[in-house]
Design a protein around this motif. Structure first.
Motif, PDB file in Angstrom:
ATOM      1  N   ARG A  27       0.837  -1.213   0.000  1.00  0.00           N
ATOM      2  CA  ARG A  27       0.000   0.000   0.000  1.00  0.00           C
ATOM      3  C   ARG A  27       0.862   1.249   0.000  1.00  0.00           C
ATOM      4  NH1 ARG A  27      -0.536   3.482   3.464  1.00  0.00           N
ATOM      5  NH2 ARG A  27       0.319   2.233   5.175  1.00  0.00           N
ATOM      6  N   ARG A  28       1.863   1.303   0.889  1.00  0.00           N
ATOM      7  CA  ARG A  28       2.657   2.529   1.007  1.00  0.00           C
ATOM      8  C   ARG A  28       3.528   2.740  -0.236  1.00  0.00           C
ATOM      9  NH1 ARG A  28       3.840   0.347   5.821  1.00  0.00           N
ATOM     10  NH2 ARG A  28       3.157   2.272   6.796  1.00  0.00           N
ATOM     11  N   CYS A  29       4.057   1.659  -0.794  1.00  0.00           N
ATOM     12  CA  CYS A  29       4.866   1.805  -2.016  1.00  0.00           C
ATOM     13  C   CYS A  29       4.006   2.264  -3.188  1.00  0.00           C
ATOM     14  CB  CYS A  29       5.530   0.482  -2.368  1.00  0.00           C
ATOM     15  SG  CYS A  29       6.861   0.008  -1.240  1.00  0.00           S
ATOM     16  N   THR A  30       2.731   1.871  -3.187  1.00  0.00           N
ATOM     17  CA  THR A  30       1.832   2.189  -4.308  1.00  0.00           C
ATOM     18  C   THR A  30       1.197   3.566  -4.161  1.00  0.00           C
ATOM     19  OG1 THR A  30       1.338  -0.176  -4.497  1.00  0.00           O
ATOM     20  CG2 THR A  30      -0.177   1.345  -5.612  1.00  0.00           C
ATOM     21  N   HIS A  31       0.833   3.937  -2.940  1.00  0.00           N
ATOM     22  CA  HIS A  31       0.018   5.150  -2.752  1.00  0.00           C
ATOM     23  C   HIS A  31       0.717   6.281  -2.019  1.00  0.00           C
ATOM     24  CE1 HIS A  31      -3.526   3.101  -4.252  1.00  0.00           C
ATOM     25  NE2 HIS A  31      -3.334   2.130  -3.380  1.00  0.00           N
ATOM     26  N   THR A  32       1.716   5.973  -1.186  1.00  0.00           N
ATOM     27  CA  THR A  32       2.271   7.003  -0.296  1.00  0.00           C
ATOM     28  C   THR A  32       3.660   7.453  -0.703  1.00  0.00           C
ATOM     29  OG1 THR A  32       1.024   5.988   1.525  1.00  0.00           O
ATOM     30  CG2 THR A  32       2.773   7.531   2.133  1.00  0.00           C
ATOM     31  N   LEU A  33       4.502   6.490  -1.027  1.00  0.00           N
ATOM     32  CA  LEU A  33       5.910   6.807  -1.275  1.00  0.00           C
ATOM     33  C   LEU A  33       6.132   7.157  -2.745  1.00  0.00           C
ATOM     34  CD1 LEU A  33       7.472   3.979   0.944  1.00  0.00           C
ATOM     35  CD2 LEU A  33       6.683   6.268   1.601  1.00  0.00           C
ATOM     36  N   SER A  34       7.323   7.625  -3.057  1.00  0.00           N
ATOM     37  CA  SER A  34       7.593   7.978  -4.457  1.00  0.00           C
ATOM     38  C   SER A  34       8.736   7.123  -5.010  1.00  0.00           C
ATOM     39  CB  SER A  34       7.970   9.458  -4.554  1.00  0.00           C
ATOM     40  OG  SER A  34       9.142   9.699  -3.795  1.00  0.00           O
ATOM     41  N   GLY A  35       8.650   6.860  -6.294  1.00  0.00           N
ATOM     42  CA  GLY A  35       9.760   6.244  -6.988  1.00  0.00           C
ATOM     43  C   GLY A  35       9.763   4.741  -7.074  1.00  0.00           C
ATOM     44  N   ALA A  36       8.642   4.111  -6.730  1.00  0.00           N
ATOM     45  CA  ALA A  36       8.629   2.643  -6.790  1.00  0.00           C
ATOM     46  C   ALA A  36       7.282   2.138  -7.288  1.00  0.00           C
ATOM     47  CB  ALA A  36       8.913   2.058  -5.410  1.00  0.00           C
ATOM     48  N   GLU A  37       7.297   0.923  -7.830  1.00  0.00           N
ATOM     49  CA  GLU A  37       6.052   0.238  -8.173  1.00  0.00           C
ATOM     50  C   GLU A  37       6.211  -1.244  -7.869  1.00  0.00           C
ATOM     51  OE1 GLU A  37       4.963  -0.188 -12.301  1.00  0.00           O
ATOM     52  OE2 GLU A  37       7.068  -0.023 -12.979  1.00  0.00           O
ATOM     53  N   ILE A  38       5.090  -1.889  -7.555  1.00  0.00           N
ATOM     54  CA  ILE A  38       5.087  -3.323  -7.253  1.00  0.00           C
ATOM     55  C   ILE A  38       4.864  -4.073  -8.561  1.00  0.00           C
ATOM     56  CG2 ILE A  38       4.024  -5.165  -5.905  1.00  0.00           C
ATOM     57  CD1 ILE A  38       5.423  -2.951  -4.231  1.00  0.00           C
ATOM     58  N   VAL A  39       5.810  -4.926  -8.920  1.00  0.00           N
ATOM     59  CA  VAL A  39       5.685  -5.668 -10.185  1.00  0.00           C
ATOM     60  C   VAL A  39       5.580  -7.176  -9.976  1.00  0.00           C
ATOM     61  CG1 VAL A  39       6.905  -3.894 -11.509  1.00  0.00           C
ATOM     62  CG2 VAL A  39       8.188  -5.785 -10.480  1.00  0.00           C
ATOM     63  N   ALA A  40       5.803  -7.634  -8.733  1.00  0.00           N
ATOM     64  CA  ALA A  40       5.741  -9.080  -8.476  1.00  0.00           C
ATOM     65  C   ALA A  40       5.385  -9.321  -7.021  1.00  0.00           C
ATOM     66  CB  ALA A  40       7.085  -9.726  -8.791  1.00  0.00           C
ATOM     67  N   GLY A  66       8.778 -17.473  -3.992  1.00  0.00           N
ATOM     68  CA  GLY A  66       9.536 -16.252  -3.727  1.00  0.00           C
ATOM     69  C   GLY A  66      10.803 -16.177  -4.561  1.00  0.00           C
ATOM     70  N   HIS A  67      11.362 -17.348  -4.860  1.00  0.00           N
ATOM     71  CA  HIS A  67      12.594 -17.341  -5.670  1.00  0.00           C
ATOM     72  C   HIS A  67      12.298 -16.910  -7.104  1.00  0.00           C
ATOM     73  CE1 HIS A  67      14.997 -18.978  -2.432  1.00  0.00           C
ATOM     74  NE2 HIS A  67      14.013 -19.841  -2.196  1.00  0.00           N
ATOM     75  N   ASP A  68      11.093 -17.199  -7.588  1.00  0.00           N
ATOM     76  CA  ASP A  68      10.713 -16.710  -8.927  1.00  0.00           C
ATOM     77  C   ASP A  68      10.642 -15.187  -8.930  1.00  0.00           C
ATOM     78  OD1 ASP A  68       8.374 -19.469  -9.482  1.00  0.00           O
ATOM     79  OD2 ASP A  68      10.563 -19.314  -9.782  1.00  0.00           O
ATOM     80  N   VAL A  69      10.151 -14.627  -7.811  1.00  0.00           N
ATOM     81  CA  VAL A  69      10.102 -13.160  -7.695  1.00  0.00           C
ATOM     82  C   VAL A  69      11.523 -12.597  -7.759  1.00  0.00           C
ATOM     83  CG1 VAL A  69       9.620 -11.253  -6.095  1.00  0.00           C
ATOM     84  CG2 VAL A  69       7.932 -13.090  -6.405  1.00  0.00           C
ATOM     85  N   ILE A  70      12.412 -13.178  -6.965  1.00  0.00           N
ATOM     86  CA  ILE A  70      13.796 -12.679  -6.896  1.00  0.00           C
ATOM     87  C   ILE A  70      14.453 -12.725  -8.266  1.00  0.00           C
ATOM     88  CG2 ILE A  70      16.109 -13.214  -5.979  1.00  0.00           C
ATOM     89  CD1 ILE A  70      14.543 -14.282  -3.436  1.00  0.00           C
ATOM     90  N   VAL A  75      12.318  -7.412 -11.872  1.00  0.00           N
ATOM     91  CA  VAL A  75      12.381  -7.039 -10.445  1.00  0.00           C
ATOM     92  C   VAL A  75      13.759  -6.455 -10.128  1.00  0.00           C
ATOM     93  CG1 VAL A  75      12.442  -7.960  -8.080  1.00  0.00           C
ATOM     94  CG2 VAL A  75      10.611  -8.647  -9.652  1.00  0.00           C
ATOM     95  N   ASP A  76      13.762  -5.197  -9.681  1.00  0.00           N
ATOM     96  CA  ASP A  76      15.030  -4.547  -9.312  1.00  0.00           C
ATOM     97  C   ASP A  76      15.379  -4.794  -7.847  1.00  0.00           C
ATOM     98  OD1 ASP A  76      15.143  -3.174 -11.844  1.00  0.00           O
ATOM     99  OD2 ASP A  76      13.594  -1.806 -11.065  1.00  0.00           O
ATOM    100  N   ALA A  77      14.338  -4.843  -7.004  1.00  0.00           N
ATOM    101  CA  ALA A  77      14.562  -4.963  -5.558  1.00  0.00           C
ATOM    102  C   ALA A  77      13.452  -5.828  -4.957  1.00  0.00           C
ATOM    103  CB  ALA A  77      14.559  -3.582  -4.890  1.00  0.00           C
ATOM    104  N   VAL A  78      13.778  -6.480  -3.842  1.00  0.00           N
ATOM    105  CA  VAL A  78      12.876  -7.438  -3.208  1.00  0.00           C
ATOM    106  C   VAL A  78      12.528  -6.964  -1.799  1.00  0.00           C
ATOM    107  CG1 VAL A  78      12.669  -9.840  -2.425  1.00  0.00           C
ATOM    108  CG2 VAL A  78      13.885  -9.323  -4.545  1.00  0.00           C
ATOM    109  N   MET A  79      11.291  -7.189  -1.380  1.00  0.00           N
ATOM    110  CA  MET A  79      10.885  -6.974   0.020  1.00  0.00           C
ATOM    111  C   MET A  79      10.471  -8.323   0.578  1.00  0.00           C
ATOM    112  SD  MET A  79       8.726  -3.422  -0.079  1.00  0.00           S
ATOM    113  CE  MET A  79       9.151  -2.965   1.609  1.00  0.00           C
TER     114      MET A  79
END
Ligand SMILES: NC(=O)C1=CN([C@@H]2O[C@H](COP(=O)(O)OP(=O)(O)OC[C@H]3O[C@@H](n4cnc5c(N)ncnc54)[C@H](O)[C@@H]3O)[C@@H](O)[C@H]2O)C=CC1
Ligand SMILES: O=C1[C@@H](O)[C@H](O)[C@@H](O)[C@H](O)[C@H]1O
Length: 344
Positions: A27-40, A66-70, A75-79
């Motif tokens: 939610r915060r990456c999508t609506h609150t913060l800047s410079g990122a998007e969720i792709v996986a 999760g390894h497919d996500v990585i 995907v540039d970065a993982v949470m």
């Protein structure tokens, strides 16, 4: 993701574990913060992952693993927001793939796994990992630390803290009071005092009737630091009344304490009352925003500045001593090695 002219491109993030905090961070990456998007997104419960793909992040793809996500090319970065015991495998996989990774606390649930992570990150040659210790980003903890650094209370002598949750589920067991809950104090108090721990002891007061057979609750954790500061932390995860985080530092000439979160006071029916929060999402909402914006910005510049794998390692060293102290009820030594150059 190369770090040149990345300021205009969105950081493409993959999230592993779409439960309570995973969805909150999406939610915060999508609506609150800047410079990122969720792709996986991924979750062992694939339905949880599919539910995390919403019209707000239409580019997100739900993966079984999760390894497919990585390893996904976009995907540039993982949470990592799955359960604690699963963190190490994903963090190590992300490091192997050379990808930035934000790992929710704890970094791992054993010293051994934390050590594997710091060895792998040092072999990589630069920091990739930020650990989700958000309290140093909380404005009240920062004000507390400034008062101490500015000498407002003189030399710190003691710390009295409480970490109270309203209630926890049946999957929450005695050792989680350390690795899942106290781990926050183990990290933030080192930062607050600029000190390290040398011993831990755990005592069990009369137990609440609101706990279950596999959870001793409440617990009191006693810590001593290298400079002789004595710390007591009450960990009470079925306190019933709310989500209540307290911290007072007693110095030679004064005491500085965390304020209760600001809230409107109601006077009625001959009573004066203010509401108490019930959830970590609300209590630390700003701190989560700041820590993850710093992670996003760090991925873009190539310089991760937030809490490091070393923070995660040291917290695990102290936590393992606390878990041993739960069992022995004795004072257990905490021995923290020299901090490697990469983490200085
Ligand atoms: N920084 C903070 O204040 C907080 C941190 N956390 C941390 O975040 C992590 C998740 O906690 P919650 O969201 O409360 O738990 P949760 O149980 O709500 O969500 C965890 C999700 O991870 C999934 N999962 C479990 N194992 C997995 C695996 N191997 N691969 C992929 N997905 C997997 C579960 O199916 C679940 O959907 C924990 O490590 C916890 O310590 C949680 C709450 C607050
Ligand atoms: O990290 C968190 C949870 O995982 C943990 O279970 C709670 O006790 C903490 O208050 C919260 O901040």
């Amino acid at each position: 993701m190369n770090t040149t002219n990345q300021h205009d491109k969105k950081l493409r993030i993959g999230v592993i574990g779409t439960g309570a905090i995973g969805v909150d961070h999406i939610r915060r990456c999508t609506h609150t913060l800047s410079g990122a998007e969720i792709v996986a997104v991924s979750d062992v419960n694939i339905d949880n992952a599919k539910k995390a793909v919403t019209p707000h992040n239409p580019n997100a793809k739900a993966y079984e693993s999760g390894h497919d996500v990585i390893n996904a090319e976009n995907v540039d970065a993982v949470m990592v927001t799955s359960w604690g015991p699963t963190h190490a495998e994903y963090v190590l996989s992300a490091i192997k793939a050379g990808k930035f990774v934000f790992c929710e606390k704890p970094l791992a649930t054993t010293i051994e796994d934390c050590d594997k992570i710091i060895q792998a990150e040092q072999a990589h040659g630069s920091r990739l990992v930020q650990v989700g210790f958000m309290r140093p980003y909380d404005k009240d903890y920062r004000a507390l630390r400034k008062m101490i650094v500015d000498g407002a209370i003189g030399t710190p002598l003691m710390v009295h803290a409480a970490h109270r949750n309203q209630n926890v589920g049946e999957n929450y067991v005695t050792s989680m009071a350390i690795f899942d809950t106290l781990i926050h104090e183990l990290d933030v108090l080192r930062w607050l005092l600029d000190d390290d721990y040398i011993s831990a002891q755990v005592i069990f007061p009369r137990q609440t009737s609101h706990t279950h057979a596999k959870l001793r609750d409440p617990q009191i954790v006693l810590l001593e630091t290298k400079s002789g500061v004595r710390i007591d932390v009450e960990v009470f995860v079925n306190c019933q009344y709310g989500y209540d985080i307290q911290c007072s530092v007693v110095g030679e000439k004064g005491i500085v304490s965390l304020p209760d979160p600001a809230a409107v006071a109601l006077r009625s029916d001959a009573k004066l009352c203010t509401p108490i929060l019930t959830d970590w999402k609300e209590r630390f909402i700003d701190a989560y925003d700041i820590e993850i914006q710093e992670f996003i910005d760090g991925c873009k510049t190539g310089k991760i500045k937030g809490p490091s794998s070393w923070n995660g390692y040291v917290a695990a060293v102290a936590a393992e001593a606390c878990v041993k102290a739960q069992e022995t009820q004795a004072i257990e030594a905490i021995s923290i090695p020299e901090r490697p150059a990469m983490y200085k």
